[in-house]
Design an enzyme around this catalytic site. Structure first.
Site, mmCIF file in Angstrom:
data_model
loop_
_atom_site.group_PDB
_atom_site.id
_atom_site.type_symbol
_atom_site.label_atom_id
_atom_site.label_comp_id
_atom_site.label_asym_id
_atom_site.label_seq_id
_atom_site.Cartn_x
_atom_site.Cartn_y
_atom_site.Cartn_z
ATOM 1 N N HIS A 211 -94.643 15.186 -62.292
ATOM 2 C CA HIS A 211 -96.063 15.005 -62.666
ATOM 3 C C HIS A 211 -96.934 15.472 -61.505
ATOM 4 O O HIS A 211 -97.126 14.731 -60.542
ATOM 5 C CB HIS A 211 -96.345 13.535 -62.999
ATOM 6 C CG HIS A 211 -97.716 13.296 -63.556
ATOM 7 N ND1 HIS A 211 -97.932 12.543 -64.699
ATOM 8 C CD2 HIS A 211 -98.946 13.704 -63.144
ATOM 9 C CE1 HIS A 211 -99.235 12.499 -64.947
ATOM 10 N NE2 HIS A 211 -99.876 13.194 -64.005
ATOM 11 N N VAL B 162 -101.647 20.722 -59.661
ATOM 12 C CA VAL B 162 -101.827 21.707 -58.585
ATOM 13 C C VAL B 162 -103.244 22.258 -58.562
ATOM 14 O O VAL B 162 -103.622 22.966 -57.625
ATOM 15 C CB VAL B 162 -100.818 22.890 -58.664
ATOM 16 C CG1 VAL B 162 -99.389 22.390 -58.509
ATOM 17 C CG2 VAL B 162 -100.971 23.681 -59.945
ATOM 18 N N ARG B 163 -104.036 21.962 -59.655
ATOM 19 C CA ARG B 163 -105.395 22.521 -59.791
ATOM 20 C C ARG B 163 -105.326 24.045 -59.850
ATOM 21 O O ARG B 163 -104.313 24.612 -60.245
ATOM 22 C CB ARG B 163 -106.334 22.056 -58.647
ATOM 23 C CG ARG B 163 -106.357 20.553 -58.389
ATOM 24 C CD ARG B 163 -106.743 19.724 -59.582
ATOM 25 N NE ARG B 163 -107.023 18.331 -59.238
ATOM 26 C CZ ARG B 163 -106.957 17.327 -60.095
ATOM 27 N NH1 ARG B 163 -106.600 17.527 -61.345
ATOM 28 N NH2 ARG B 163 -107.249 16.100 -59.710
ATOM 29 N N ASN C 173 -104.526 19.752 -67.077
ATOM 30 C CA ASN C 173 -105.937 19.349 -67.206
ATOM 31 C C ASN C 173 -106.835 20.075 -66.211
ATOM 32 O O ASN C 173 -107.656 19.476 -65.529
ATOM 33 C CB ASN C 173 -106.093 17.820 -67.068
ATOM 34 C CG ASN C 173 -105.733 17.312 -65.684
ATOM 35 O OD1 ASN C 173 -104.925 17.913 -64.984
ATOM 36 N ND2 ASN C 173 -106.325 16.203 -65.284
ATOM 37 N N HIS D 127 -100.292 9.992 -71.355
ATOM 38 C CA HIS D 127 -101.157 9.146 -70.536
ATOM 39 C C HIS D 127 -101.329 7.883 -71.371
ATOM 40 O O HIS D 127 -102.136 7.835 -72.298
ATOM 41 C CB HIS D 127 -102.486 9.827 -70.246
ATOM 42 C CG HIS D 127 -103.322 9.083 -69.268
ATOM 43 N ND1 HIS D 127 -103.482 9.465 -67.960
ATOM 44 C CD2 HIS D 127 -104.022 7.930 -69.407
ATOM 45 C CE1 HIS D 127 -104.251 8.596 -67.331
ATOM 46 N NE2 HIS D 127 -104.593 7.651 -68.189
ATOM 47 N N ASP E 25 -97.967 12.373 -59.441
ATOM 48 C CA ASP E 25 -99.348 12.364 -59.897
ATOM 49 C C ASP E 25 -100.298 12.706 -58.757
ATOM 50 O O ASP E 25 -101.407 12.185 -58.680
ATOM 51 C CB ASP E 25 -99.734 11.037 -60.553
ATOM 52 C CG ASP E 25 -100.990 11.160 -61.414
ATOM 53 O OD1 ASP E 25 -101.419 12.300 -61.689
ATOM 54 O OD2 ASP E 25 -101.550 10.115 -61.793
ATOM 55 N N HIS F 286 -108.949 15.784 -55.218
ATOM 56 C CA HIS F 286 -110.359 16.019 -55.558
ATOM 57 C C HIS F 286 -111.124 16.246 -54.271
ATOM 58 O O HIS F 286 -110.794 15.632 -53.245
ATOM 59 C CB HIS F 286 -110.969 14.790 -56.247
ATOM 60 C CG HIS F 286 -110.445 14.527 -57.616
ATOM 61 N ND1 HIS F 286 -110.833 15.253 -58.707
ATOM 62 C CD2 HIS F 286 -109.562 13.617 -58.063
ATOM 63 C CE1 HIS F 286 -110.207 14.803 -59.773
ATOM 64 N NE2 HIS F 286 -109.417 13.808 -59.422
HETATM 65 C C1 NCD Z 1 -105.663 12.813 -62.685
HETATM 66 C C2 NCD Z 1 -106.521 13.977 -62.261
HETATM 67 O O1 NCD Z 1 -107.340 13.814 -61.355
HETATM 68 O O2 NCD Z 1 -106.368 15.072 -62.811
HETATM 69 N N1 NCD Z 1 -106.190 11.618 -62.100
HETATM 70 C C3 NCD Z 1 -105.520 10.494 -61.818
HETATM 71 O O3 NCD Z 1 -106.159 9.516 -61.393
HETATM 72 N N2 NCD Z 1 -104.225 10.415 -61.977
HETATM 73 C C4 NCD Z 1 -105.607 12.732 -64.150
HETATM 74 C C5 NCD Z 1 -104.522 11.862 -64.662
HETATM 75 O O4 NCD Z 1 -103.351 12.107 -64.413
HETATM 76 O O5 NCD Z 1 -104.853 10.892 -65.345
HETATM 77 ZN ZN ZN Z 2 -101.838 12.920 -63.629
#
Ligand code: NCD
Ligand code: ZN
Length: 372
Positions: free
Chosen positions: A23, A26-27, A51, A151, A267, A271
């Site tokens: 999970h 990588v943006r 996403n 999710h 995960d 950001h």
């Molecule tokens: C993830 C994201 O920033 O893309 N954020 C998170 O808090 N895990 C999105 C996600 O996996 O729910």
């Molecule tokens: Zn995630």
């Protein structure tokens, strides 16, 4: 796996198969270039979350995104691509992406409940209601043996009342997951970033070759006290939200068992600081810089280092039907400090903090280190 011990019997290093991260965000663009080398250094491959903005919904997007990532990681990394389940995702695109571009699964985001989830599914009932597009996509996934990644959160109960955020996952596990399973008995399902006792209990009783889950290190290491000590800490804010101590302990108990349907998913979700230190802080934190090291810390704490390799390097690839890595990594018990923020180029006139990405535990110690 090889555990090397000192004369007191304490494990001082671990040599293990190179892990997979099941999970990872990588943006894209400049952020992707910062993240990818750190990812490939620690992990042989992994699930690449869809996403981005815009979200990954066509076979061409999957192929192009995969290529942009491989350009940065090198070909030794095995990206397991995913697509974003919207109310209009096209089944033909799903089939084509899986045939052409190593697309392994489709990710369900409940609309509005996490970062970049505006395109998510509006009504969870469409997952088990024939005639809707999400239902058809799940039928397609069952046929082509690809995974639905969940999710696992509901925003509302059955009467339409908004749920307390701490109840979103338990409600999903109780009310939504069994309905999906009943409607699609041959569908492979992965519950992502499990965060609650209810989730752990459900997985322990129902996990098998068709149902598994990923666990993050943050949900194994932190509880609500760590989020609210002296005030709310935006740099420890994730979706799903960190729960109380008893949930953390239950997840650790699940992780340490070495069950084949429980695996690693960081995960890692970076950001810019401008989106974290904001009136409404985005969920998600960069974890990749210590992506395997933090799990060694958690498993060490649980006295379960001998099971780390199954959890990190075998169970995930086995479930998704990909080869385990033949490379190895070495982790040493040697604490180090997370020293610096990562930088991105800033557009002219933009908030300088939009070019700063803060890693988890900045200024603090990580107990295990990856050998060069
Ligand atoms: C993830 C994201 O920033 O893309 N954020 C998170 O808090 N895990 C999105 C996600 O996996 O729910
Ligand atoms: Zn995630």
């Amino acid at each position: 796996v090889q555990l090397i011990k000192d004369t007191d019997g304490r494990v001082t290093s671990i040599v293990m198969r190179k892990p997979f991260d099941m999970h990872h965000h990588v943006r894209d663009g400049e952020m992707l270039k910062v993240i990818a080398p750190m990812l490939a250094r620690r992990f042989a491959g992994g699930i690449i979350m869809p996403n981005t903005s815009p979200p990954i919904v066509t076979a061409k997007q999957v192929g192009d995104y995969r290529k942009r990532l491989l350009d940065e990681t090198g070909e030794d990394f095995t990206p397991l691509m995913t697509m974003y389940l919207t109310d209009t995702l096209d089944c033909d695109e799903v089939m084509e992406a899986s045939k052409l571009h190593d697309m392994f699964g489709v990710k369900y985001y409940p609309r509005g409940l996490t970062t970049n989830s505006d395109s998510g599914v509006a009504d969870p009932a469409s997952l088990w209601t024939p005639g809707t597009r999400p239902y058809e996509v799940l039928q397609t996934l069952s046929r082509i043996r690809r995974t639905l990644l969940l999710h696992a959160a509901d925003g509302f109960d059955r009467t339409g009342k908004e749920l307390n955020p701490y109840e979103q996952e338990p409600h999903f596990i109780r009310e939504t997951l069994p309905r999906i399973k009943d409607a699609h008995p041959h569908l492979k399902i992965s519950v992502e970033h499990l965060s609650t006792i209810e989730g752990a209990d459900y997985m322990q009783s129902n996990g098998d070759a068709f149902l598994g889950c990923s666990l993050t290190s943050q949900h194994l290491l932190l509880d609500t006290r760590d989020l609210h000590r002296g005030g709310f800490n935006a740099h420890r804010s994730w979706f799903p939200i960190i729960q109380g101590e008893e949930h953390k302990e239950r997840l650790l108990a699940l992780a340490k068992k070495g069950l084949p349907f429980v695996w690693l998913g960081t995960d890692s979700a970076p950001h810019p600081v401008s989106d974290k230190e904001a009136a409404c802080c985005k969920g998600g934190v960069m974890m990749v810089h210590a992506g395997i090291e933090l799990y060694a810390e958690a498993f060490d704490k649980a006295g379960a280092l001998a099971n780390l390799e199954d959890f990190a390097s075998k169970n995930g690839p086995n479930f998704y039907g990909v080869q385990q890595s033949n490379d190895t990594i070495t982790l040493r018990r040697q604490s180090w400090t997370v020293l610096e923020n990562f930088s991105l180029p800033v557009a002219d006139g933009a908030d300088p903090r939009s070019g700063v990405v803060r890693p988890f535990r900045l200024g603090e110690q990580v107990e295990w280190q990856l050998a060069a």
